[in-house]
Design a protein around this motif. Structure first.
Motif, PDB file in Angstrom:
ATOM      1  N   ASP A  88       0.826  -1.258   0.042  1.00  0.00           N
ATOM      2  CA  ASP A  88      -0.096   0.087  -0.140  1.00  0.00           C
ATOM      3  C   ASP A  88       0.934   1.523   0.077  1.00  0.00           C
ATOM      4  O   ASP A  88       0.653   2.208  -0.881  1.00  0.00           O
ATOM      5  N   GLY A  89       1.759   1.417   0.770  1.00  0.00           N
ATOM      6  CA  GLY A  89       2.720   2.511   0.938  1.00  0.00           C
ATOM      7  C   GLY A  89       3.411   2.398  -0.443  1.00  0.00           C
ATOM      8  O   GLY A  89       3.638   3.592  -1.011  1.00  0.00           O
ATOM      9  N   ALA A  90       4.001   1.648  -0.950  1.00  0.00           N
ATOM     10  CA  ALA A  90       4.553   1.256  -2.305  1.00  0.00           C
ATOM     11  C   ALA A  90       3.760   2.102  -3.370  1.00  0.00           C
ATOM     12  O   ALA A  90       4.118   2.832  -4.202  1.00  0.00           O
ATOM     13  N   ALA A  91       2.364   1.484  -3.502  1.00  0.00           N
ATOM     14  CA  ALA A  91       1.469   2.085  -4.496  1.00  0.00           C
ATOM     15  C   ALA A  91       1.215   3.415  -4.359  1.00  0.00           C
ATOM     16  O   ALA A  91       1.169   4.141  -5.332  1.00  0.00           O
ATOM     17  N   GLU A  92       1.223   4.045  -3.175  1.00  0.00           N
ATOM     18  CA  GLU A  92       1.038   5.394  -2.853  1.00  0.00           C
ATOM     19  C   GLU A  92       2.002   6.182  -3.315  1.00  0.00           C
ATOM     20  O   GLU A  92       2.107   7.140  -4.138  1.00  0.00           O
ATOM     21  N   MET A  93       3.291   5.872  -3.067  1.00  0.00           N
ATOM     22  CA  MET A  93       4.409   6.540  -3.457  1.00  0.00           C
ATOM     23  C   MET A  93       4.880   6.343  -4.959  1.00  0.00           C
ATOM     24  O   MET A  93       5.154   7.418  -5.724  1.00  0.00           O
ATOM     25  N   PHE A  94       4.379   5.439  -5.543  1.00  0.00           N
ATOM     26  CA  PHE A  94       4.631   5.074  -7.102  1.00  0.00           C
ATOM     27  C   PHE A  94       3.637   6.098  -7.795  1.00  0.00           C
ATOM     28  O   PHE A  94       3.918   6.817  -8.687  1.00  0.00           O
ATOM     29  N   ASP A  95       2.213   6.115  -7.226  1.00  0.00           N
ATOM     30  CA  ASP A  95       1.333   6.997  -7.926  1.00  0.00           C
ATOM     31  C   ASP A  95       1.789   8.424  -7.601  1.00  0.00           C
ATOM     32  O   ASP A  95       1.672   9.280  -8.612  1.00  0.00           O
ATOM     33  N   GLU A  96       2.387   8.855  -6.631  1.00  0.00           N
ATOM     34  CA  GLU A  96       2.889  10.242  -6.382  1.00  0.00           C
ATOM     35  C   GLU A  96       3.971  10.438  -7.163  1.00  0.00           C
ATOM     36  O   GLU A  96       4.165  11.769  -7.679  1.00  0.00           O
ATOM     37  N   PHE A  97       4.953   9.553  -7.386  1.00  0.00           N
ATOM     38  CA  PHE A  97       5.947   9.788  -8.264  1.00  0.00           C
ATOM     39  C   PHE A  97       5.635   9.825  -9.509  1.00  0.00           C
ATOM     40  O   PHE A  97       5.827  11.014 -10.450  1.00  0.00           O
TER      41      PHE A  97
END
Length: 160
Positions: free
Chosen positions: A68-77
């Motif tokens: 979940d954290g990785a997905a959020e960071m990926f989307d933001e990036f």
């Protein structure tokens, strides 16, 4: 009808670093020129290999799953890179893919599954002891890939 390299997506693995952003912008320019497509990939790696890597997103929302954290960071990036490069049409419509596993292995698997004509990725270009201890995902991909790999470094900013 045969599938041409121009119709298959250039694979761009990212780790949210400035080097990844430089690689993504380069690949988008290339895809725009070729009238091709992009596939932006992030591999959620074992948190024990890089403790704290996803910590910013995990602490912010008290998430319990690393994905979940990785997905959020990926989307933001991806959103931030798109905002900084509105002129790159292919970047604006690029597909994204989040997978779990060892980065070099999963990058190669996705490249093969997608029949990517090229992999474009950033690299910090570590040398010496740090390189021997940490290893390099980019180096492993270059040595094992069945398709051309382009390594992009972000431009260095000078400090006064």
């Amino acid at each position: 009808m045969t599938d041409s390299p121009a119709t298959r997506p250039i694979l761009v693995p990212v780790d949210f670093s400035p080097h990844s952003e430089a690689a993504l912008a380069f690949a988008a320019e290339l895809a725009d020129y070729r009238r091709g497509a992009l596939l932006i990939l992030h591999v959620v790696h074992d948190p024990f290999s890089m403790p704290g890597y996803y910590g910013r997103a995990l602490k912010k929302k008290q998430l319990h799953r690393i994905e979940d954290g990785a997905a959020e960071m990926f989307d933001e990036f991806v959103a931030a890179v798109r905002a900084r490069h509105p002129d790159l049409a292919t970047l604006q419509t690029a597909e994204t893919l989040l997978v779990k596993g060892l980065p070099s292995t999963r990058i190669l698997e996705v490249a093969e599954r997608q029949a990517a004509p090229q992999i474009v990725m950033g690299s910090k270009g570590l040398t010496g002891l740090r390189h021997l201890l940490i290893g390099s995902v980019a180096e492993r991909v270059v040595h094992r890939a069945k398709t051309p790999v382009t390594i992009v470094k972000s431009p260095r900013t000078r400090t006064p």
